[in-house]
Design an enzyme around this catalytic site. Sequence first.
Site, PDB file in Angstrom:
ATOM      1  N   ARG A  90      12.744  -0.710  -0.015  1.00  0.00           N
ATOM      2  CA  ARG A  90      11.960  -0.043   1.019  1.00  0.00           C
ATOM      3  C   ARG A  90      12.398   1.413   1.168  1.00  0.00           C
ATOM      4  O   ARG A  90      11.553   2.311   1.323  1.00  0.00           O
ATOM      5  CB  ARG A  90      12.117  -0.770   2.352  1.00  0.00           C
ATOM      6  CG  ARG A  90      11.405  -0.076   3.508  1.00  0.00           C
ATOM      7  CD  ARG A  90      11.569  -0.840   4.800  1.00  0.00           C
ATOM      8  NE  ARG A  90      10.879  -0.161   5.885  1.00  0.00           N
ATOM      9  CZ  ARG A  90      10.652  -0.688   7.087  1.00  0.00           C
ATOM     10  NH1 ARG A  90      11.082  -1.911   7.357  1.00  0.00           N
ATOM     11  NH2 ARG A  90      10.033  -0.021   8.021  1.00  0.00           N
ATOM     12  N   ASN A 145       3.414  -7.444   3.421  1.00  0.00           N
ATOM     13  CA  ASN A 145       2.764  -6.169   3.138  1.00  0.00           C
ATOM     14  C   ASN A 145       2.816  -5.819   1.644  1.00  0.00           C
ATOM     15  O   ASN A 145       3.737  -6.218   0.954  1.00  0.00           O
ATOM     16  CB  ASN A 145       3.441  -5.055   3.942  1.00  0.00           C
ATOM     17  CG  ASN A 145       3.014  -5.040   5.390  1.00  0.00           C
ATOM     18  OD1 ASN A 145       1.856  -5.227   5.713  1.00  0.00           O
ATOM     19  ND2 ASN A 145       3.976  -4.832   6.289  1.00  0.00           N
ATOM     20  N   CYS A 165      -1.742  -9.299  10.525  1.00  0.00           N
ATOM     21  CA  CYS A 165      -0.952  -8.119  10.906  1.00  0.00           C
ATOM     22  C   CYS A 165      -0.893  -8.089  12.427  1.00  0.00           C
ATOM     23  O   CYS A 165      -1.763  -8.634  13.111  1.00  0.00           O
ATOM     24  CB  CYS A 165      -1.617  -6.856  10.371  1.00  0.00           C
ATOM     25  SG  CYS A 165      -0.769  -5.312  10.791  1.00  0.00           S
ATOM     26  N   HIS A 195      -3.827  -1.697   8.096  1.00  0.00           N
ATOM     27  CA  HIS A 195      -3.167  -0.409   8.291  1.00  0.00           C
ATOM     28  C   HIS A 195      -4.112   0.771   8.063  1.00  0.00           C
ATOM     29  O   HIS A 195      -3.683   1.885   7.780  1.00  0.00           O
ATOM     30  CB  HIS A 195      -1.916  -0.280   7.401  1.00  0.00           C
ATOM     31  CG  HIS A 195      -0.799  -1.153   7.862  1.00  0.00           C
ATOM     32  ND1 HIS A 195       0.437  -1.179   7.248  1.00  0.00           N
ATOM     33  CD2 HIS A 195      -0.728  -2.062   8.862  1.00  0.00           C
ATOM     34  CE1 HIS A 195       1.215  -2.063   7.857  1.00  0.00           C
ATOM     35  NE2 HIS A 195       0.523  -2.614   8.829  1.00  0.00           N
ATOM     36  N   TYR A 242      -1.044   3.708  12.062  1.00  0.00           N
ATOM     37  CA  TYR A 242      -0.873   4.119  10.664  1.00  0.00           C
ATOM     38  C   TYR A 242      -1.846   5.213  10.241  1.00  0.00           C
ATOM     39  O   TYR A 242      -1.675   5.806   9.171  1.00  0.00           O
ATOM     40  CB  TYR A 242      -1.020   2.906   9.737  1.00  0.00           C
ATOM     41  CG  TYR A 242       0.134   1.943   9.851  1.00  0.00           C
ATOM     42  CD1 TYR A 242       1.254   2.069   9.043  1.00  0.00           C
ATOM     43  CD2 TYR A 242       0.113   0.922  10.793  1.00  0.00           C
ATOM     44  CE1 TYR A 242       2.324   1.198   9.166  1.00  0.00           C
ATOM     45  CE2 TYR A 242       1.176   0.039  10.921  1.00  0.00           C
ATOM     46  CZ  TYR A 242       2.280   0.191  10.110  1.00  0.00           C
ATOM     47  OH  TYR A 242       3.343  -0.670  10.234  1.00  0.00           O
TER      48      TYR A 242
END
Length: 421
Positions: A90, A145, A165, A195, A242
């Site tokens: 990440r 995700n 989500c 998102h 987002y």
Amino acid sequence: MKLAVVGGGSTYTPELIDGIAGRRSTLDVDEIVLVDPDAYRVEAVGGFSRRLLEHAGHPAQVRTTQSLEEGVDGASAVLIQLRVGGQRARRSDETFPHACGCVGQETTGAGGLAKALRTVPVVLDIADRVRKIAGDDTWIVNFTNPVGIVTRALLNEGHRAVGLCNVAINLQRQFGKLLGVGADDVKLVHTGLNHLSWERGALVDGVDRLPELLEEHLDYLSHEVSVPGKWLRRMNVVPSYYLKYFYAHDEQVTKQRTERPRADVVSDVEEELLKIYLDPEQNTKPESLEKRGGAYYSEAAVQLVHALTAGGPAEEHVVNVRNDGTFPFLPDDAVIEARSTVDSKGAAPIPQPPVEQNFAGLIAATTSYEYLALEAALKGGRDRVADALLAHPLVGQYTKADTLADSLVQINREYLPWARG
């Protein structure tokens, strides 16, 4: 009912357990199996989860295992919440795009593509094994995700899957508080992709209260979603948090270059949480779990599993589901995020008013990117990676796409068999 959680060693998991404990009367779960290859994490989370349920007086038993087959055998629903590569990967997703002046993020842009490439093959392998062991009727709830891309991969392979989500339920809860009504009384006109979504309406007893929210709580909403209030008023929508990566891309890149990566922050939070979970006296959800993110995750997941497995009347939830004509400008097999009816037969999007061009163009462009991203994840190849990046609205230049593709493949080589030569 047996519920299996793949990625059960996540520090998120106690949120789910807490949600189950609070909905004893509606979700008839008697066994929860946490599946995770990391024995240390899953045992820490599993022990704490048992104490949470015992403290709440819930009779469900919690088991832990490193064996997927053992964990999903006999499950009515399997929740998948993976992070392939962990926080180390990440961190890379959040930083390597900066060299090209692009936003670094784990679910969109170049970082989101990197995560999709690592994740899709793993999730599809898990889903195939679930179907073989638990049977064709087992529901897969995907919280992994990038949710839209992963869910489309699952649906294309014929799995009984729904993507989830927490963005929509978070806004629903906030709207309910601001309006002084129960959260479940608010029906969102949630439009877009995972998102990449906008609330175009907030219906209470059939009346759209969104104009009232924007009039009376403009400053609060502007702060919550990081978009200027005057833009919210002009567009008459509330976008997902987002959308700041699209609407304020350059500002976000500048900010990210000076801030500590979110992956590092989460790593510290996870270390703190695991220590708390190991404390045999701890039997309630710690306040520090809120730092981990995922507000209302437990509510959304528990409600969705109930709708899919209870055999009752259809419920309404915002989920990731096949388009099937809901947005006429997208292919039917695109996966959208929208208010849907959900029951034991699955999820079906509820018809919406035509989407304004302000939003339809970005939805369509990002959907095209997601198609190319899935092709790259399934078939591999550096050029497919570059083509997907070129199609992404946050990249869109061939020099940047080529440079980012080379970096992405090199950094993620250990997770991409086709890239190892």
